[in-house]
Design a protein around this motif. Structure first.
Motif, PDB file in Angstrom:
ATOM      1  N   PHE A 165      31.889   4.961  33.908  1.00  0.00           N
ATOM      2  CA  PHE A 165      32.197   6.193  34.624  1.00  0.00           C
ATOM      3  C   PHE A 165      33.273   5.934  35.672  1.00  0.00           C
ATOM      4  O   PHE A 165      33.196   4.964  36.422  1.00  0.00           O
ATOM      5  N   ASP A 210      37.927  10.465  40.705  1.00  0.00           N
ATOM      6  CA  ASP A 210      38.349  11.856  40.866  1.00  0.00           C
ATOM      7  C   ASP A 210      37.223  12.747  41.378  1.00  0.00           C
ATOM      8  O   ASP A 210      37.366  13.956  41.415  1.00  0.00           O
ATOM      9  N   LEU A 211      36.084  12.138  41.684  1.00  0.00           N
ATOM     10  CA  LEU A 211      34.954  12.972  42.079  1.00  0.00           C
ATOM     11  C   LEU A 211      35.062  13.377  43.538  1.00  0.00           C
ATOM     12  O   LEU A 211      35.520  12.623  44.381  1.00  0.00           O
ATOM     13  N   SER A 212      34.574  14.579  43.800  1.00  0.00           N
ATOM     14  CA  SER A 212      34.624  15.047  45.178  1.00  0.00           C
ATOM     15  C   SER A 212      33.338  14.687  45.916  1.00  0.00           C
ATOM     16  O   SER A 212      33.300  14.679  47.132  1.00  0.00           O
ATOM     17  N   SER A 213      32.273  14.408  45.156  1.00  0.00           N
ATOM     18  CA  SER A 213      30.996  14.137  45.808  1.00  0.00           C
ATOM     19  C   SER A 213      30.743  12.636  45.802  1.00  0.00           C
ATOM     20  O   SER A 213      31.354  11.887  45.038  1.00  0.00           O
ATOM     21  N   GLN A 244      25.553  12.136  39.360  1.00  0.00           N
ATOM     22  CA  GLN A 244      24.325  12.667  38.815  1.00  0.00           C
ATOM     23  C   GLN A 244      24.448  12.948  37.341  1.00  0.00           C
ATOM     24  O   GLN A 244      25.473  13.433  36.881  1.00  0.00           O
ATOM     25  N   PRO A 281      25.454  10.511  31.361  1.00  0.00           N
ATOM     26  CA  PRO A 281      24.719  10.219  30.135  1.00  0.00           C
ATOM     27  C   PRO A 281      24.788   8.755  29.737  1.00  0.00           C
ATOM     28  O   PRO A 281      25.844   8.131  29.813  1.00  0.00           O
ATOM     29  N   VAL A 299      30.598  15.843  29.213  1.00  0.00           N
ATOM     30  CA  VAL A 299      29.711  15.341  30.260  1.00  0.00           C
ATOM     31  C   VAL A 299      29.735  16.359  31.391  1.00  0.00           C
ATOM     32  O   VAL A 299      30.769  16.576  32.005  1.00  0.00           O
ATOM     33  N   LEU A 325      28.727  16.360  34.319  1.00  0.00           N
ATOM     34  CA  LEU A 325      29.111  15.856  35.635  1.00  0.00           C
ATOM     35  C   LEU A 325      30.624  15.839  35.831  1.00  0.00           C
ATOM     36  O   LEU A 325      31.123  16.145  36.901  1.00  0.00           O
ATOM     37  N   ASN A 326      31.350  15.448  34.800  1.00  0.00           N
ATOM     38  CA  ASN A 326      32.800  15.506  34.981  1.00  0.00           C
ATOM     39  C   ASN A 326      33.481  16.451  33.988  1.00  0.00           C
ATOM     40  O   ASN A 326      34.560  16.200  33.503  1.00  0.00           O
ATOM     41  N   VAL A 355      31.346  17.539  39.315  1.00  0.00           N
ATOM     42  CA  VAL A 355      31.780  17.117  40.645  1.00  0.00           C
ATOM     43  C   VAL A 355      33.211  16.613  40.593  1.00  0.00           C
ATOM     44  O   VAL A 355      33.653  15.885  41.464  1.00  0.00           O
ATOM     45  N   VAL A 356      33.945  16.990  39.537  1.00  0.00           N
ATOM     46  CA  VAL A 356      35.352  16.625  39.434  1.00  0.00           C
ATOM     47  C   VAL A 356      36.097  17.295  40.584  1.00  0.00           C
ATOM     48  O   VAL A 356      35.865  18.468  40.876  1.00  0.00           O
ATOM     49  N   SER A 357      36.934  16.543  41.241  1.00  0.00           N
ATOM     50  CA  SER A 357      37.706  17.199  42.297  1.00  0.00           C
ATOM     51  C   SER A 357      38.991  17.762  41.705  1.00  0.00           C
ATOM     52  O   SER A 357      39.554  17.206  40.768  1.00  0.00           O
ATOM     53  N   ILE A 364      42.630  18.457  41.015  1.00  0.00           N
ATOM     54  CA  ILE A 364      43.859  17.693  41.226  1.00  0.00           C
ATOM     55  C   ILE A 364      45.021  18.491  40.684  1.00  0.00           C
ATOM     56  O   ILE A 364      44.937  19.033  39.574  1.00  0.00           O
ATOM     57  N   LEU A 375      45.403  12.346  33.228  1.00  0.00           N
ATOM     58  CA  LEU A 375      45.753  12.363  34.645  1.00  0.00           C
ATOM     59  C   LEU A 375      46.725  11.239  34.977  1.00  0.00           C
ATOM     60  O   LEU A 375      46.330  10.198  35.492  1.00  0.00           O
TER      61      LEU A 375
END
Lengths: 382, 913
Positions: free
Chosen positions: A216, A220-223, A227, A230, B488, B490-491, B542-544, B546, B716
């Motif tokens: 993973f 680029d995650l903001s948090s 969570q 997979p 996914v 989450l992203n 939770v991808v920010s 861009i 990206l």
């Protein structure tokens, strides 16, 4: 000179469309040569560290071909040296030190023939704890349009503690308890002998390393929470979930280069997208041959903040299992003396209505299906 | 001066009887059209004299009696030449005056040597046009021997200009080709000449002209009635031999109708793949690899609008509606100087002009899609409008595919083409054109793709005088895609990309005399790329967000070219193009440590350029040189050298180009691509045969080829130069082509041997591909053989077939296994070291026409076609999976079985309509 009114319709009466197809294929590959393969990992945990040296093997004879007789040591950025003596062919191991967060390490190899190999410096990142590993019941489509398989999808949730923990990798090891299809009631070697401990080979535990690694990129995650990432999916077409299942999740906080390396491994091993598969390539790691810069070395020396979590899962309720159970040959029993002695011993058990019949050994002996009779130390019963 | 029709009375159509029920109350154009449809007769008249009249027939009457009567009432005159040609005029007509109908600027009764003219006439029987046409007058004649004749060639069917028609005077060895407005200009000595006009879709026409002074020659050409046997590619036999253009392929949609194709859909671009030197990377790939170049080196224009993605549905269909497309031209060796910006080739697609005479519609339904095309005059003769629409309903096919990923996918696409043409006087024409192609594909539950090409152009054609014309176009074009990935949660993300361009282009064409054809102009294009917007998709994501920001550039070009006929048998084409490319701010430009790879870690400085500020300028000169040396009238030798520059390219690391491959422009660090191509060829079109033979040899080099580093992340790319490396490409080959253009058996056969090799070297190992060693490109297929053949048993029954063979495309295979911590890893060979099995496919179609009765309401035809007749499982790709400890190879065939389509076509009218 003037236009005629033309109106034309194209009307297709029958269109029989063929399917695209995927089939096994046997390419003619003749280009093989030995290359050195290095794998080494230093973590922040107090555990033995292992450097493995091997050679590539041809496609049709895949095996670990140890590279022996090398001098292997790891050097940190403060100038400390840690030797890795060869404990088994190709396995160089030490527990003389524990990796320290913030320190950089480098691998050095000198072979018996005097070739020198070296990695670049890798900084050890702090580990972060796994919050939870859990499962969700999910179905998946299969090749058969009228049938979806059912199973458990594993997820992991974890936390980033510091801003440099941007890349994650999970490696999994599963252990599961399972039973033979039947107790062993009798054996036959010319005459029927009741087996004294019918359940002796009935319950086993099997442990497998999951081939896939899970990655993973959190950059680029903001948090700062990851969570529901997979992990693997286990369906009910096998015995793995049939009694009790345990998953050991090893989480590694890695740097970008290591992430890219394993991402490439994943890409190159998966086959990728059907229509737009990416251009395959030889994965280059971080090891160089100093004595012969043209020689290409495979593999990686990496350092990572490691943490682990083990979970146990009982057989999911309300879920149907589709693995095959051995048939019991009751009709053969009257003619059992016709079997050749070379087939002895024959194994017999009672079928579901209590009639004695002949079965194969793997139906009454779980060790035949890759299990061990000894319960693992970590195993916690339900 | 006695009417010659007397001697041909037996051919006259005196027996035509007009019945009130059929003809009463029609206006003249309907009346004429109906007669022309039902009988083998033809009317010639100036449109304004009869258009308002309504035909009144109370009792059955013979045609000639009716005309006689009608003409007397209206003070008009008519003449029946006895061959089914009827001439109507305001003034008294004789056979000699017939030419006046074609000559707009002079009418002057001439006393002629009767015998000679009669001879001309008698020889030609039923071909009206074969009479001597007098051009100009002796009074007007100036001193000097040569006169310029100019005019328009139009289709007798709908008055559309005939583009690319060759006007040729064999005896003198001079000729001209009509422009996109059907205009031509030719300079000839005074006197009698036989002029031959030929074009792809029209019957060849011979016109005897008597040139007395400068003048106009407008004429019509008839559509070839039997299009059944047409698989003809190029315009005419002389064109390929005489012109300086090398590697020019032309294909008209009507001519490929009967070639067997996937799902029975007439697709011009798929037929292009059967031309020599044109390849792709498999059934599901957008784009064409022309002469060993990546697909982004080929530019597509539809009516001047650049198209960035030319296919629908992963490349299975081309994005151009076959009803709308008239023809395409493919320039693959000598690219005219007016085109720039792409190294390999230009596909110039021309749509129909729209019918200025009559409302007309056509359409079609196939298992995959439905289409409709409507054209209508807005003001008769002056302006026309057309719109074509096509849409799919192909989901049911996807549902039949075994793979769950494809089965659960949805595919939708549509395209719209529309245009308006408006003629102002004789010298101005305004054309407005719009294009939209849209795809919406949902790939299983994993990802959705949307992509769209949209564009428009406004053209102004201005004919300054008989020798020069000017064309000004403004063009807008946009391509965008959106990828929504929810694999996914989450992203899960949504990613958008867009490229826009605005263009102004002016071309002045000047033909001072027969020996020169000069073209000059300018082109100015503003490009804007939205490099990528990355957004979270679902709530859990939770991808920010861009935004990769945008890139802008302006590309200016000036060009001039001349086709100069130095000797009757020696012609030279020279072109020069000056390119000025400016990469514009606002932009951050990163500076790196000397001699180190472009990586985020090696950035030492950043400079910021304000909006509109020039970040980097690249100036370059392109030259084009071509020559044609005629060894005999039917055999020529040609050679050409081209240099080109390319500022815009596509980023891709997949083997086939996917719709989500982004476009990128040259910037501060990434240099424009630079290419050279050298070709020589021999062309022959033996007299008295319909054969055409040609062979071309080419060698090309490309510098600054753009490739991705191994394992680069495509979605990206924040700093492009850190993921991109530049290398070289080298390609060469020889192409043989044999065409038989008419006859019962017709078609073509070609064989190409070619190589295409790339190399990316760098002092820094990470920047090298394949360790700096040369590797074959993904589309390097050394041996390629194509056969397209049609055999016509009679007018109602014909069989067509394709045979396609080529070497399997290069592929990278696993060569070994190694273990990392117990996990098996596949070790791959050098890039493209191996090849897929060879590709071989046979297609067949059988076409049966309905009866040939002249009087019928509708005409039907059956077409039974089989794509991949042998059901050969041609490998599209091979991939390897690590399964249960074994490395298994799998072969994916896009079409694993024959595809059988039975098509019923029908249209209103009879067979010939």
């Amino acid at each position: 000179m003037l236009t005629k009114l033309t109106k034309s319709f194209l009307f297709i009466v029958i269109g029989i469309i063929a399917n695209s197809c995927i089939e096994k294929f046997d390419p003619d590959i003749d280009d093989y040569d030995d290359q050195l393969v290095v794998h080494g990992l230093i973590t922040n945990l107090d555990e033995p560290y292992i450097i493995r040296l091997s050679k590539t093997s041809p496609l049709d004879e895949p095996e670990f071909r140890p590279y022996t007789g090398a001098t292997v040591y790891v050097e940190d950025d403060e100038g400390n040296n840690y030797a890795f003596p060869e404990v088994e062919p190709g396995i160089y191991q030490t527990n003389s030190f524990t990796g320290e967060v913030g320190t950089s390490y480098r691998l050095d190899i000198v072979t018996a023939t005097g070739d020198v190999y070296q990695s670049d410096y890798q900084e050890l990142l702090n580990s972060s704890d796994i919050d939870s590993v859990y499962t969700v019941t999910e179905t998946r489509p299969t090749e058969d349009p009228y049938y979806d398989e059912v199973g458990l999808q594993f997820y992991v949730s974890t936390q980033m503690i510091s801003s440099n923990q941007l890349y994650y990798m999970w490696q999994l090891e599963e252990t599961y308890e399972f039973n033979s299809d039947y107790p062993l009631e009798y054996t036959y070697s010319g005459r029927f002998t009741p087996y004294p401990y019918p359940l002796e080979f009935f319950t086993c535990w099997a442990t497998n390393q999951i081939e896939d690694v899970f990655l993973f990129d959190a950059s680029d995650l903001s948090s700062n929470e990851l969570q529901k990432v997979p992990l693997q999916y286990v369906n009910t077409e096998t015995r793995r979930l049939s009694i009790r299942y345990s998953l050991m999740t090893n989480q590694f906080v890695i740097n970008e280069d290591t992430y890219e390396f394993f991402k490439s491994v994943q890409e190159m091993n998966s086959g990728g997208d059907l229509l737009y598969s990416i251009q395959p390539y030889q994965i280059t790691g971080n090891i160089e041959c100093l004595s012969n810069p043209d020689e290409k070395v495979l593999g990686l020396f990496w350092v990572a903040g490691k943490s682990s979590k083990r979970i146990f899962i009982d057989r999911p309720e309300n879920m149907l299992f589709y693995y095959e159970i051995c048939p019991v040959n009751t009709q053969g029993v009257p003619f059992i003396s016709n079997y050749s002695p070379s087939d002895w011993p024959l194994y017999l058990t009672y079928n579901n209505v209590g009639v004695l019949g002949i079965v194969g050994r793997s139906c009454v002996d779980c060790t035949q299906r890759g299990g061990f009779l000894a319960k693992p130390d970590f195993w916690i019963d339900k | 001066m006695i009417l010659l029709s007397l001697s041909f009375n037996s051919y006259s159509q005196k027996n035509i009887v007009l019945i009130p029920k059929e003809y009463n109350g029609l206006n003249w154009s309907q009346f004429v059209e109906k007669l022309e449809n039902h009988y083998h007769i033809r009317f010639f008249y100036e449109d304004d004299i009869l258009s308002k009249q309504v035909v009144s027939i109370k009792d059955s009457i013979s045609l000639n009696d009716f005309l006689e009567m009608e003409m007397r009432n209206t003070n008009l005159h008519f003449l029946d030449d006895g061959n089914g040609n009827y001439f109507i005029s305001k003034s008294e007509i004789s056979n000699y005056d017939l030419s006046d109908l074609f000559i707009s600027d002079e009418k002057e009764p001439e006393i002629e040597d009767n015998d000679k003219t009669n001879e001309n006439y008698l020889k030609t029987n039923n071909d009206y046009a074969n009479r001597t046409i007098i051009i100009g007058s002796r009074k007007k004649a100036k001193n000097g021997k040569k006169c310029t004749i100019s005019g328009y060639v139009r289709s007798s069917e709908n008055n559309d200009p005939i583009v690319g028609c060759t006007i040729y005077i064999k005896k003198l060895g001079i000729g001209a080709v009509t422009s996109s407005s059907g205009y031509f200009s030719i300079t000839v000595p005074k006197g009698l000449h036989i002029l031959t006009a030929s074009s792809i879709e029209q019957n060849e026409k011979k016109i005897t002209i008597d040139v007395r002074s400068e003048g106009t020659l407008n004429f019509f050409m008839e559509k070839r009635l039997v299009s059944l046997d047409e698989v003809v590619v190029t315009g005419d036999s002389y064109d390929n031999v005489r012109s300086t253009s090398m590697g020019l392929e032309r294909l008209a949609i009507k001519n490929v109708k009967y070639i067997p194709q996937m799902f029975g859909e007439a697709d011009l671009l798929k037929v292009a793949l059967m031309l020599p030197g044109v390849q792709n990377t498999g059934e599901a790939s957008s784009g064409f690899n022309v002469r060993g170049s990546p697909s982004d080196q080929t530019q597509f224009f539809i009516n001047n609008v650049p198209i960035y993605n030319t296919s629908h549905l992963f490349g299975f269909f081309s994005a151009f509606n076959s009803d709308v497309v008239e023809e395409f031209k493919l320039y693959k060796s000598n690219i005219p100087a007016e085109y720039g910006g792409r190294l390999a080739s230009v596909f110039d697609i021309t749509t129909t002009e729209g019918n200025k005479q009559k409302f007309s519609a056509r359409g079609g339904i196939s298992p995959i899609m439905a289409r409709l095309f409507v054209e209508t005059p807005v003001q008769k003769e002056q302006s026309s409008a057309y719109v074509g629409f096509r849409s799919t309903y192909s989901d049911w096919i996807l549902k039949r595919v075994q793979s769950p990923d494809i089965r659960n996918s949805r595919a939708g696409f549509y395209d719209v083409v529309t245009g308006v043409n408006y003629k102002i006087g004789d010298n101005h024409q305004i054309e407005l054109f719009g294009y939209l192609s849209s795809d919406d594909i949902s790939f299983s539950t994993l990802a959705d793709y949307k992509y769209e090409n949209i564009g428009g152009s406004l053209n102004w054609r201005y004919r300054l005088n008989s020798k020069s014309k000017f064309n000004l176009s403004t063009v807008y074009s946009r391509y965008w895609f959106e990828e929504a990935n929810h694999e996914v949660a989450l992203n899960a993300f949504r990613h958008q990309f867009e490229i826009d361009n605005y263009k102004l282009k002016g071309v002045l064409n000047f033909i001072p005399n027969n020996n020169h054809n000069i073209s000059t102009g300018f082109e100015s294009t503003f490009y804007s790329i939205q490099r990528g917007k990355h957004m979270p998709l679902a709530d859990q994501s939770v991808v920010s967000a861009i935004n990769l920001g945008s890139e802008n550039s302006i590309e200016n070009a000036l060009f001039v070219s001349d086709e100069w006929k130095i000797l009757p048998y020696f012609t030279v084409y020279g072109g020069l193009r000056f390119n000025n490319y400016n990469f514009l701010g606002g932009q951050n430009v990163y500076h790196y440590e000397n001699n180190s790879p472009f990586e985020e870690e090696t950035i030492i400085d950043t400079s910021f350029y304000k909006n509109g500020e020039i970040v980097k300028t690249y100036n370059s000169f392109d030259f084009r040189l071509a020559m044609n040396y005629m060894l005999t009238t039917s055999l020529s030798f040609k050679a050409s050298v081209n240099s080109l520059h390319q500022q815009l390219f596509q980023l891709s690391n997949t083997i086939s180009i996917s719709p989500t491959a982004k476009w990128k422009m040259a910037d501060y660090h990434i240099k424009p691509l630079e290419g050279y191509q050298y070709s020589v060829g021999v062309y022959s079109s033996p007299d008295a045969t319909s054969l055409e033979l040609s062979t071309e040899l080419y060698y090309k080099t490309v510098n600054n080829l753009v490739e991705f580093k191994n394992g680069a992340d495509l979605t990206l790319i924040e700093i492009p130069e850190t993921e991109i490396v530049q290398g070289d490409l080298k390609a060469y080959g020889i192409e043989f082509m044999l065409k038989k253009k008419s006859g019962r058996l017709n078609g073509w056969l070609n064989y190409t041997y070619s190589k295409s090799e790339a190399r990316v070297q760098s002092p820094i190992i990470e920047n090298e591909i394949n360790y700096g060693n040369p590797y074959p490109t993904n589309f390097d297929k050394p041996h390629a053989f194509n056969l397209v053949v049609n055999y016509k048993f009679n007018r109602r029954f014909s069989i067509s077939s394709n045979v396609v063979y080529n070497t399997g495309k290069p592929v990278t295979y696993p060569v070994g296994i190694y273990y990392l911590d117990g996990r098996r890893i596949i070790n791959f060979s050098g890039r493209n070291e191996y090849r897929l099995p060879d590709y071989f496919r046979v297609d067949l179609s059988v076409n049966v026409e309905g009866n040939l009765k002249a009087k019928k309401f509708a005409h039907g035809s059956w077409s039974f076609s089989v794509y991949n007749l042998l059901g050969r499982k041609n490998a599209y790709s091979v991939y390897f999976k690590n399964e249960d400890g074994k490395i298994n190879a799998y072969k994916l065939s896009v079409f694993g079985a024959p595809i059988v389509t039975l098509t019923y076509n029908f249209k209103f009218g009879n067979y010939a309509d």
